[in-house]
Design a protein around this motif. Structure first.
Motif, PDB file in Angstrom:
ATOM      1  N   ALA A 299       0.854  -1.192   0.000  1.00 49.07           N
ATOM      2  CA  ALA A 299       0.000   0.000   0.000  1.00 49.07           C
ATOM      3  C   ALA A 299       0.885   1.236   0.000  1.00 49.07           C
ATOM      4  CB  ALA A 299      -0.920   0.012   1.215  1.00 49.07           C
ATOM      5  N   GLN A 300       0.441   2.268  -0.707  1.00 45.77           N
ATOM      6  CA  GLN A 300       1.201   3.508  -0.795  1.00 45.77           C
ATOM      7  C   GLN A 300       0.242   4.695  -0.817  1.00 45.77           C
ATOM      8  OE1 GLN A 300       4.919   4.629  -3.388  1.00 45.77           O
ATOM      9  NE2 GLN A 300       3.122   4.921  -4.675  1.00 45.77           N
ATOM     10  N   PHE A 301       0.635   5.759  -0.119  1.00 47.05           N
ATOM     11  CA  PHE A 301      -0.123   7.011  -0.121  1.00 47.05           C
ATOM     12  C   PHE A 301       0.781   8.123  -0.617  1.00 47.05           C
ATOM     13  CE2 PHE A 301      -2.295   4.317   2.886  1.00 47.05           C
ATOM     14  CZ  PHE A 301      -3.635   4.543   2.588  1.00 47.05           C
ATOM     15  N   ARG A 302       0.242   8.937  -1.569  1.00 51.61           N
ATOM     16  CA  ARG A 302       1.015  10.009  -2.179  1.00 51.61           C
ATOM     17  C   ARG A 302       0.300  11.343  -1.968  1.00 51.61           C
ATOM     18  NH1 ARG A 302       0.945   8.757  -8.079  1.00 51.61           N
ATOM     19  NH2 ARG A 302      -0.849   7.432  -7.608  1.00 51.61           N
ATOM     20  N   TYR A 303       1.095  12.355  -1.636  1.00 50.47           N
ATOM     21  CA  TYR A 303       0.549  13.702  -1.436  1.00 50.47           C
ATOM     22  C   TYR A 303       1.352  14.680  -2.288  1.00 50.47           C
ATOM     23  CZ  TYR A 303      -0.528  18.200   0.681  1.00 50.47           C
ATOM     24  OH  TYR A 303      -0.901  19.505   0.884  1.00 50.47           O
ATOM     25  N   SER A 304       0.679  15.618  -2.930  1.00 51.71           N
ATOM     26  CA  SER A 304       1.384  16.625  -3.719  1.00 51.71           C
ATOM     27  C   SER A 304       0.594  17.926  -3.733  1.00 51.71           C
ATOM     28  CB  SER A 304       1.599  16.130  -5.158  1.00 51.71           C
ATOM     29  OG  SER A 304       0.360  15.900  -5.799  1.00 51.71           O
ATOM     30  N   ASP A 305       1.345  19.030  -3.675  1.00 53.93           N
ATOM     31  CA  ASP A 305       0.755  20.349  -3.887  1.00 53.93           C
ATOM     32  C   ASP A 305       1.756  21.182  -4.673  1.00 53.93           C
ATOM     33  OD1 ASP A 305       2.675  21.263  -2.116  1.00 53.93           O
ATOM     34  OD2 ASP A 305       1.312  21.398  -0.417  1.00 53.93           O
ATOM     35  N   LYS A 307       4.199  23.156  -3.786  1.00 54.93           N
ATOM     36  CA  LYS A 307       5.571  23.141  -3.284  1.00 54.93           C
ATOM     37  C   LYS A 307       6.076  21.754  -2.923  1.00 54.93           C
ATOM     38  CE  LYS A 307       7.354  27.411  -2.828  1.00 54.93           C
ATOM     39  NZ  LYS A 307       8.756  27.773  -3.190  1.00 54.93           N
ATOM     40  N   TRP A 308       5.176  20.921  -2.440  1.00 54.95           N
ATOM     41  CA  TRP A 308       5.582  19.652  -1.840  1.00 54.95           C
ATOM     42  C   TRP A 308       4.995  18.459  -2.590  1.00 54.95           C
ATOM     43  CZ3 TRP A 308       8.794  18.621   2.268  1.00 54.95           C
ATOM     44  CH2 TRP A 308       9.179  19.696   3.066  1.00 54.95           C
ATOM     45  N   SER A 309       5.717  17.372  -2.566  1.00 57.23           N
ATOM     46  CA  SER A 309       5.155  16.064  -2.885  1.00 57.23           C
ATOM     47  C   SER A 309       5.854  15.049  -1.989  1.00 57.23           C
ATOM     48  CB  SER A 309       5.346  15.704  -4.364  1.00 57.23           C
ATOM     49  OG  SER A 309       6.718  15.561  -4.667  1.00 57.23           O
ATOM     50  N   ALA A 310       5.091  14.077  -1.518  1.00 56.26           N
ATOM     51  CA  ALA A 310       5.655  13.095  -0.598  1.00 56.26           C
ATOM     52  C   ALA A 310       4.885  11.789  -0.725  1.00 56.26           C
ATOM     53  CB  ALA A 310       5.608  13.615   0.842  1.00 56.26           C
ATOM     54  N   PHE A 311       5.513  10.703  -0.269  1.00 57.44           N
ATOM     55  CA  PHE A 311       4.833   9.412  -0.274  1.00 57.44           C
ATOM     56  C   PHE A 311       5.318   8.584   0.911  1.00 57.44           C
ATOM     57  CE2 PHE A 311       8.793   8.314  -2.353  1.00 57.44           C
ATOM     58  CZ  PHE A 311       9.060   7.037  -1.885  1.00 57.44           C
ATOM     59  N   VAL A 312       4.501   7.638   1.314  1.00 59.89           N
ATOM     60  CA  VAL A 312       4.865   6.643   2.310  1.00 59.89           C
ATOM     61  C   VAL A 312       4.262   5.318   1.854  1.00 59.89           C
ATOM     62  CG1 VAL A 312       2.867   7.181   3.770  1.00 59.89           C
ATOM     63  CG2 VAL A 312       4.860   6.016   4.756  1.00 59.89           C
ATOM     64  N   ALA A 313       5.007   4.231   1.990  1.00 58.33           N
ATOM     65  CA  ALA A 313       4.551   2.943   1.480  1.00 58.33           C
ATOM     66  C   ALA A 313       5.019   1.824   2.400  1.00 58.33           C
ATOM     67  CB  ALA A 313       5.075   2.707   0.061  1.00 58.33           C
ATOM     68  N   ALA A 314       4.284   0.725   2.351  1.00 56.85           N
ATOM     69  CA  ALA A 314       4.644  -0.454   3.140  1.00 56.85           C
ATOM     70  C   ALA A 314       4.235  -1.705   2.382  1.00 56.85           C
ATOM     71  CB  ALA A 314       3.966  -0.410   4.513  1.00 56.85           C
ATOM     72  N   ASN A 315       4.962  -2.782   2.627  1.00 57.29           N
ATOM     73  CA  ASN A 315       4.602  -4.050   2.008  1.00 57.29           C
ATOM     74  C   ASN A 315       4.869  -5.198   2.979  1.00 57.29           C
ATOM     75  OD1 ASN A 315       7.516  -4.142   1.724  1.00 57.29           O
ATOM     76  ND2 ASN A 315       7.183  -5.793   0.250  1.00 57.29           N
ATOM     77  N   TYR A 316       4.203  -6.305   2.735  1.00 54.41           N
ATOM     78  CA  TYR A 316       4.417  -7.529   3.516  1.00 54.41           C
ATOM     79  C   TYR A 316       4.407  -8.695   2.538  1.00 54.41           C
ATOM     80  CZ  TYR A 316       3.801 -11.351   6.808  1.00 54.41           C
ATOM     81  OH  TYR A 316       3.971 -12.517   7.519  1.00 54.41           O
ATOM     82  N   SER A 317       5.338  -9.629   2.732  1.00 47.77           N
ATOM     83  CA  SER A 317       5.429 -10.763   1.817  1.00 47.77           C
ATOM     84  C   SER A 317       5.706 -12.045   2.582  1.00 47.77           C
ATOM     85  CB  SER A 317       6.528 -10.532   0.764  1.00 47.77           C
ATOM     86  OG  SER A 317       7.800 -10.480   1.383  1.00 47.77           O
ATOM     87  N   SER A 318       5.307 -13.138   1.969  1.00 43.46           N
ATOM     88  CA  SER A 318       5.531 -14.464   2.530  1.00 43.46           C
ATOM     89  C   SER A 318       6.106 -15.352   1.435  1.00 43.46           C
ATOM     90  CB  SER A 318       4.215 -15.053   3.053  1.00 43.46           C
ATOM     91  OG  SER A 318       4.378 -16.400   3.448  1.00 43.46           O
ATOM     92  N   ASP A 319       7.205 -16.061   1.754  1.00 42.95           N
ATOM     93  CA  ASP A 319       7.863 -16.937   0.796  1.00 42.95           C
ATOM     94  C   ASP A 319       8.000 -18.336   1.383  1.00 42.95           C
ATOM     95  OD1 ASP A 319       9.207 -15.171  -1.579  1.00 42.95           O
ATOM     96  OD2 ASP A 319       9.119 -14.041   0.281  1.00 42.95           O
ATOM     97  N   LYS A 320       7.873 -19.333   0.515  1.00 46.76           N
ATOM     98  CA  LYS A 320       8.064 -20.719   0.925  1.00 46.76           C
ATOM     99  C   LYS A 320       8.893 -21.431  -0.136  1.00 46.76           C
ATOM    100  CE  LYS A 320       3.759 -21.165   3.571  1.00 46.76           C
ATOM    101  NZ  LYS A 320       2.464 -21.896   3.700  1.00 46.76           N
ATOM    102  N   TYR A 321       9.904 -22.192   0.331  1.00 49.27           N
ATOM    103  CA  TYR A 321      10.764 -22.960  -0.562  1.00 49.27           C
ATOM    104  C   TYR A 321      10.741 -24.432  -0.133  1.00 49.27           C
ATOM    105  CZ  TYR A 321      12.840 -18.335  -1.457  1.00 49.27           C
ATOM    106  OH  TYR A 321      13.045 -17.017  -1.774  1.00 49.27           O
ATOM    107  N   GLN A 322      10.799 -25.337  -1.110  1.00 53.78           N
ATOM    108  CA  GLN A 322      10.888 -26.758  -0.798  1.00 53.78           C
ATOM    109  C   GLN A 322      11.565 -27.504  -1.941  1.00 53.78           C
ATOM    110  OE1 GLN A 322       7.192 -29.045  -0.245  1.00 53.78           O
ATOM    111  NE2 GLN A 322       8.142 -29.984   1.574  1.00 53.78           N
ATOM    112  N   ARG A 323      12.496 -28.382  -1.569  1.00 57.47           N
ATOM    113  CA  ARG A 323      13.197 -29.225  -2.549  1.00 57.47           C
ATOM    114  C   ARG A 323      12.623 -30.636  -2.526  1.00 57.47           C
ATOM    115  NH1 ARG A 323      17.088 -33.260  -2.639  1.00 57.47           N
ATOM    116  NH2 ARG A 323      18.525 -33.217  -4.425  1.00 57.47           N
ATOM    117  N   ASP A 324      12.565 -31.257  -3.696  1.00 58.59           N
ATOM    118  CA  ASP A 324      12.099 -32.637  -3.815  1.00 58.59           C
ATOM    119  C   ASP A 324      13.143 -33.401  -4.634  1.00 58.59           C
ATOM    120  OD1 ASP A 324      10.731 -34.996  -3.926  1.00 58.59           O
ATOM    121  OD2 ASP A 324       9.068 -34.267  -5.137  1.00 58.59           O
ATOM    122  N   GLY A 325      13.910 -34.255  -3.959  1.00 57.49           N
ATOM    123  CA  GLY A 325      14.947 -35.014  -4.634  1.00 57.49           C
ATOM    124  C   GLY A 325      14.379 -36.197  -5.390  1.00 57.49           C
ATOM    125  N   LEU A 326      14.716 -36.324  -6.665  1.00 56.94           N
ATOM    126  CA  LEU A 326      14.232 -37.418  -7.506  1.00 56.94           C
ATOM    127  C   LEU A 326      15.288 -38.503  -7.701  1.00 56.94           C
ATOM    128  CD1 LEU A 326      12.294 -35.333 -10.162  1.00 56.94           C
ATOM    129  CD2 LEU A 326      11.444 -36.341  -8.046  1.00 56.94           C
TER     130      LEU A 326
END
Length: 675
Positions: A299-305, A307-326
């Motif tokens: 999510a990100q919020f942007r402000y501008s007029d 004289k000014w412009s600014a933004f603030v943003a944040a993110n969240y992520s989830s990762d999963k890894y798995q190996r399968d030997g053949l």
């Protein structure tokens, strides 16, 4: 051109938007070279692109896109200074002539089509872009394997003069001169000898491909909301699922009847449950699959007029890894076959920035961010080709960054000044090599954890419009890229093992910390300066000359030589008597590569005839044919003080750093016709 490829043909057709809301584009290209600037580097590639857009109404548009690009090219190798002095910067040991034609033992082949479907929604205050993409195909790298047979690489250290000069029993200059003459006369791979060696049923040499068959599905959606005239919000969602099938496949037995799929160093089977004799087109050596899932929201919020412009943003992520030997590997019976433990990793990030206009011609901006991110897949499993082992206590990487910028735009002068600082913490890195260390000799996997890196510096860019036809430009970048911590190092022995006094039951040895802090990173030149002059004529031709100075470039250092194991004599397990800190520091001193100058020229002309546009573009890089190194790395084989000191006595070590060399004078000429 005389660079990577020699010729290129490309054609593109755009229909334009039809009255019924349909538009399409198609494009195709072909690139080729029997060999590029570096000897023996063939190039054979083509690509196809197609896109179909349909505007349902004023608010909805759908787009279908397909890309297919096939690329086959011969690879080249970094070389030591000894080899460079003998045969020059264009030399490449990977190829040799067979039946009068160039054959490169190391080719890379990529064919990974992409299909995408996008939907666009646009209203007065809200827009939504959603898409699905599917990528599949093959990425293969060939190499020549040898089994109880001589190394076919003509630059193998035993074939070079330095092997006889650096002998522990004393220099043999007669043999060194013979080796020199033999190498200069026959510097390339000898395919005829390889085929002769394979005249028996069992292969001594095998040309094979390391293959990754990947399938990746991506779902992505981005929304933009105008809350007020000054305030806007952006939201994003991404889901990626990767299934990667990895294996070695026999490409050519080169006259033999079969390959025996047994590790020659330990006489163990690579595939306990499969047949030992393998033929052309069969999978051997290793076979495993990896599944990776990435889920992210932002999510990100942007402000501008005014004289000014600014933004603030944040993110969240989830990762999963798995190996399968053949394959069930006989060296790792318990943890090579079947699925590994699932490796879950959660990450987040925040960032913000602002721009402040001092006047209409001067403004300031700043950006800062703090984020965590998972290690890349290659740095999660220690030795995925053979077992399920995961890096112990694996951590997410932390990144902190800040940049400050000043911009100006005067009637004739524009410019930007930037200062930046980025710190990477808790990085994990895995390397593979053969080593003679104080704790044993073997093929090893070197695992670095708690590794920090620092990037900081300043950049300046200026453009001055002397007249309507002449423009001057100047660029300066001064950076400091270095290791910012002493990481923890462990090595996992592969087949031969190590002395029982030093090795753990699982084949892992903890070497403690490596003294890397303040060593320079191999990030390319850390100082760069450029000055350019551009002329644009009213009759639609232009020319540009740019002089460049590049400095403070470093080769990548060996980590294992910076651990305490470097001090140990593998014969006794005790430190070498003369391995004082002064002697070690002198031996391991990191020296920059040579600084160098480059002059590049570019120019072009265009014509407009009867509504048809014709243009010609030409460039010459490195006009004065300067010889320079673009990068390199220290070899890690001499992992103890005694061997490295002995190897360096003559001034021409057998295991000296290897370097890549930049192209000399090259040209590129392009002709385009649009109608």
């Amino acid at each position: 051109s005389n660079r990577t490829y020699a010729g290129r043909l490309m054609a593109t057709y755009n229909s334009g938007m039809k009255k019924n809301g349909l538009a399409y584009s198609i494009s195709g290209s072909r690139r080729w070279a029997k060999q590029g600037y570096i000897d023996g580097t063939l190039y054979d590639a083509f690509s196809l692109y197609g896109a179909l857009e349909y505007r349902l109404d004023k608010k909805h548009t759908v787009l279908l896109t397909g890309v297919f690009a096939s690329n086959r090219r011969g690879r080249s190798s970094a070389i030591t200074e000894e080899v460079f002095d003998l045969v020059g910067k264009k030399y490449n040991p990977y190829w040799g002539e067979q039946d009068g034609k160039i054959r490169n033992s190391r080719e890379r082949k990529i064919a990974e089509p992409i299909l995408m479907f996008n939907h666009f929604y646009q209203s007065e205050k809200f827009s939504l872009n959603s898409g699905v993409a599917y990528q599949f195909g093959t990425n293969a790298r060939s190499r020549l394997g040898y089994y109880n047979a001589p190394n076919p690489d003509p630059t193998y250290y035993r074939y070079l003069p330095s092997f006889y000069i650096n002998s522990p029993i004393g220099a043999n200059f007669i043999s060194a001169n013979s080796a020199k003459d033999g190498f200069i006369q026959n510097p390339q791979m000898d395919w005829a000898t390889i085929y002769t060696a394979n005249s028996q049923e069992k292969a001594a040499y095998v040309l094979y491909d390391d293959v990754a068959d990947d399938r990746q599905l991506t779902l992505n959606s981005t929304a933009n909301l105008i809350i007020t005239e000054e305030l806007q919000a952006d939201f994003g969602f991404t889901l990626k699922k990767l299934a990667s099938n990895n294996y070695a496949k026999i490409h050519d037995l080169m006259g033999a009847d079969f390959h025996e799929d047994v590790d020659p160093f330990s006489n163990t089977q690579n595939d306990v449950n499969g047949v030992t004799k393998k033929g052309n087109g069969q999978i051997f050596n290793y076979h495993y699959q990896v599944e990776a899932t990435h889920l992210e929201g932002s999510a990100q919020f942007r402000y501008s007029d005014i004289k000014w412009s600014a933004f603030v943003a944040a993110n969240y992520s989830s990762d999963k890894y798995q190996r399968d030997g053949l394959f069930q590997n006989q060296r790792f019976l318990e943890d090579s076959f079947g699925k590994s433990e699932e490796v879950p990793l959660a990450n987040y990030g925040v960032k913000s920035g602002f721009t402040y206009k001092l006047t209409g011609r001067h403004w300031l901006s700043a950006h800062t961010a703090y984020l965590t991110r998972p290690p890349v897949l290659q740095n999660v499993f220690i030795n995925p080709r053979e077992n399920n082992q995961v890096v112990p206590d694996i951590n997410n990487e932390k990144v902190s960054t800040l940049d400050l910028n000043y911009y100006m735009r005067l009637p004739k002068l524009t410019g930007r000044f930037t200062g930046f600082y980025t710190r990477f913490q808790n990085t994990t890195d895995i390397n593979f090599f053969f080593v003679d260390a104080g704790v044993g000799s073997d093929f090893v996997q070197e695992v670095l954890t708690d590794l920090d890196k620092l990037h900081m510096g300043v950049e300046l860019g200026l453009e001055f419009q002397v007249s309507s036809m002449v423009k001057l430009s100047a660029v300066a970048a001064i950076g400091k890229y270095l290791y910012a911590s002493d990481p923890f190092v462990s090595i996992n022995f592969d087949t031969a093992g190590a002395e029982e006094d030093f090795i753990n039951p699982d084949g892992k040895v903890d070497l403690g910390v490596a003294n890397l802090k303040d060593y320079k990173l191999a990030q390319g030149p850390q100082k760069a300066f450029a000055f350019g002059v551009e002329y644009r004529d009213p009759k639609y031709w232009w020319a540009d000359a740019t002089a460049n100075y590049l400095a403070n470039n470093y080769a990548n250092i060996s980590t294992i030589t910076r651990t305490q194991s470097f001090y140990l004599d593998p014969e006794t397990g005790a430190p070498f008597p003369d391995a004082t800190q002064e002697n070690v520091d002198k031996l391991l001193e990191q020296k920059p590569l040579e600084n160098f100058y480059l002059l590049n020229l570019v120019g072009g002309k265009s014509w407009l005839k009867g509504g048809k546009y014709i243009s010609v573009f030409a460039s010459i890089n490195n006009v004065f044919d300067a010889v320079f190194r673009t990068g390199g790395y220290e070899q890690s084989r001499n992992g103890n003080f005694g061997q490295l000191q002995q190897d360096n006595l003559s001034g021409t070590p057998s295991f000296a750093p290897k370097y890549w060399y930049g192209y000399g004078r090259t040209y590129f000429l392009n002709f385009a016709f649009s109608f």
